[in-house]
Design an enzyme around this catalytic site. Sequence first.
Site, PDB file in Angstrom:
ATOM      1  N   THR A   1      28.512  34.616  46.165  1.00 29.06           N
ATOM      2  CA  THR A   1      28.595  33.888  44.904  1.00 29.06           C
ATOM      3  C   THR A   1      29.955  33.565  44.322  1.00 29.06           C
ATOM      4  O   THR A   1      30.824  34.421  44.214  1.00 29.06           O
ATOM      5  CB  THR A   1      27.777  34.603  43.819  1.00 29.06           C
ATOM      6  OG1 THR A   1      26.452  34.729  44.250  1.00 29.06           O
ATOM      7  CG2 THR A   1      27.776  33.842  42.532  1.00 29.06           C
TER       8      THR A   1
ATOM      9  N   ASP B   1      27.742  27.995  43.342  1.00 31.00           N
ATOM     10  CA  ASP B   1      27.524  27.587  44.722  1.00 31.00           C
ATOM     11  C   ASP B   1      26.061  27.857  45.072  1.00 31.00           C
ATOM     12  O   ASP B   1      25.280  28.279  44.213  1.00 31.00           O
ATOM     13  CB  ASP B   1      28.464  28.350  45.662  1.00 31.00           C
ATOM     14  CG  ASP B   1      28.090  29.815  45.766  1.00 31.00           C
ATOM     15  OD1 ASP B   1      28.107  30.501  44.736  1.00 31.00           O
ATOM     16  OD2 ASP B   1      27.761  30.275  46.871  1.00 31.00           O
TER      17      ASP B   1
ATOM     18  N   ARG C   1      24.895  29.535  48.229  1.00 27.73           N
ATOM     19  CA  ARG C   1      24.716  30.393  49.405  1.00 27.73           C
ATOM     20  C   ARG C   1      24.240  31.769  48.977  1.00 27.73           C
ATOM     21  O   ARG C   1      24.810  32.389  48.072  1.00 27.73           O
ATOM     22  CB  ARG C   1      26.018  30.525  50.185  1.00 27.73           C
ATOM     23  CG  ARG C   1      25.968  31.599  51.278  1.00 27.73           C
ATOM     24  CD  ARG C   1      27.278  31.722  52.029  1.00 27.73           C
ATOM     25  NE  ARG C   1      27.506  30.557  52.879  1.00 27.73           N
ATOM     26  CZ  ARG C   1      28.577  30.385  53.644  1.00 27.73           C
ATOM     27  NH1 ARG C   1      29.526  31.310  53.640  1.00 27.73           N
ATOM     28  NH2 ARG C   1      28.716  29.305  54.382  1.00 27.73           N
TER      29      ARG C   1
ATOM     30  N   LYS D   1      21.227  29.279  41.705  1.00 29.55           N
ATOM     31  CA  LYS D   1      21.831  30.404  41.007  1.00 29.55           C
ATOM     32  C   LYS D   1      21.987  30.144  39.506  1.00 29.55           C
ATOM     33  O   LYS D   1      22.497  31.009  38.787  1.00 29.55           O
ATOM     34  CB  LYS D   1      23.201  30.719  41.615  1.00 29.55           C
ATOM     35  CG  LYS D   1      23.140  31.086  43.091  1.00 29.55           C
ATOM     36  CD  LYS D   1      24.494  31.455  43.624  1.00 29.55           C
ATOM     37  CE  LYS D   1      24.425  31.741  45.119  1.00 29.55           C
ATOM     38  NZ  LYS D   1      25.733  32.117  45.679  1.00 29.55           N
TER      39      LYS D   1
ATOM     40  N   GLY E   1      25.143  38.715  42.313  1.00 24.34           N
ATOM     41  CA  GLY E   1      24.702  40.070  42.617  1.00 24.34           C
ATOM     42  C   GLY E   1      23.486  40.045  43.517  1.00 24.34           C
ATOM     43  O   GLY E   1      23.372  39.198  44.401  1.00 24.34           O
TER      44      GLY E   1
ATOM     45  N   SER F   1      31.995  37.077  43.933  1.00 26.74           N
ATOM     46  CA  SER F   1      33.010  37.405  44.934  1.00 26.74           C
ATOM     47  C   SER F   1      34.092  36.346  45.051  1.00 26.74           C
ATOM     48  O   SER F   1      35.195  36.627  45.499  1.00 26.74           O
ATOM     49  CB  SER F   1      32.338  37.617  46.298  1.00 26.74           C
ATOM     50  OG  SER F   1      31.583  36.466  46.652  1.00 26.74           O
TER      51      SER F   1
ATOM     52  N   ASP G   1      36.116  31.933  49.955  1.00 26.58           N
ATOM     53  CA  ASP G   1      35.362  33.181  49.900  1.00 26.58           C
ATOM     54  C   ASP G   1      34.212  33.109  50.898  1.00 26.58           C
ATOM     55  O   ASP G   1      33.427  32.157  50.885  1.00 26.58           O
ATOM     56  CB  ASP G   1      34.819  33.410  48.478  1.00 26.58           C
ATOM     57  CG  ASP G   1      33.866  34.591  48.421  1.00 26.58           C
ATOM     58  OD1 ASP G   1      34.236  35.657  48.945  1.00 26.58           O
ATOM     59  OD2 ASP G   1      32.770  34.438  47.866  1.00 26.58           O
TER      60      ASP G   1
ATOM     61  N   SER H   1      30.577  32.903  49.498  1.00 25.57           N
ATOM     62  CA  SER H   1      30.190  31.670  48.805  1.00 25.57           C
ATOM     63  C   SER H   1      30.181  30.523  49.803  1.00 25.57           C
ATOM     64  O   SER H   1      30.941  30.521  50.767  1.00 25.57           O
ATOM     65  CB  SER H   1      31.172  31.360  47.666  1.00 25.57           C
ATOM     66  OG  SER H   1      31.312  32.471  46.805  1.00 25.57           O
TER      67      SER H   1
END
Length: 271
Positions: free
Chosen positions: A34, A50, A52, A66, A80, A162, A199, A202
């Site tokens: 995330t 995002d 994923r 999300k 999370g 993240s 990241d 993500s």
Amino acid sequence: MTVPEGAFNFDLCKRNSYLEGRGIKAPGFTKTGTTIAGIIFKDGVVLGADTRSTAGSTVADKNCEKIHYIAPNIYCCGAGTAADTENVTGMIASHLELHRYGTGRGSRVVTALTLLKSHLFKYQGHVSAALVLGGVDLNGPHLFTVYPHGSTDSLPYCTMGSGSLNAMAVFEASYKEDMTQQEAEALVARAIRSGIYNDLGSGSNVDLCIITKGKVDYKRNVELLMGKTFSRQKPVRYAPGTAPVAREKLVTLKDVAVLPGDLTEEAMDTS
């Protein structure tokens, strides 16, 4: 001695630690890696995320949602554990809907914030839901972050997940007060894009949710950053000669014999 009911039960912690010591890996759960972000502009709030979700090192879903519905004027981005973010936001949305029915008034963003942080604080971080809450009510636009332990912040722009450091770097460099809606959308999309590219948790696409007074514009897949480079033809057509022919036999229609028994009609079974 009576055993207290409710909350979590930790009776199996010793068993789990013993099994881990023997090399038995506990079952995992789906997390949303995330990059989520939000920003306040002149007339409202822009939320971004995002798409994923991951299960360990495996991408579980390339296009998950999300940004969760809380109320007609309030939405929430979740990072999370996927199950925790979905169920916590769904529970708060249900509470606020009953509150609107009972009072006949619209939901306030601070009400959603209080319900979320009270629930998360009660479980001391064991509910893995890091949230970016945004909305517009009678007091104007609001933007909050809610941490899994129940602490909160009120900020003009924020990031979580993240990939939050990558997104925050974009905000710190380019944020300004009284931004227009177009400027805010472009900045949030660029911040999410930075998290996607830098990241590993993500990835995939960019979702945006623009909340203004009396209006919500939820934009799915504004940017397809990792879309497919091909489209599969259905049904799949193979060119002649793709498969080798071992042998070939042609039978003409006049060489086919029709037996009388093949033309008889069978009685229908009605039992």
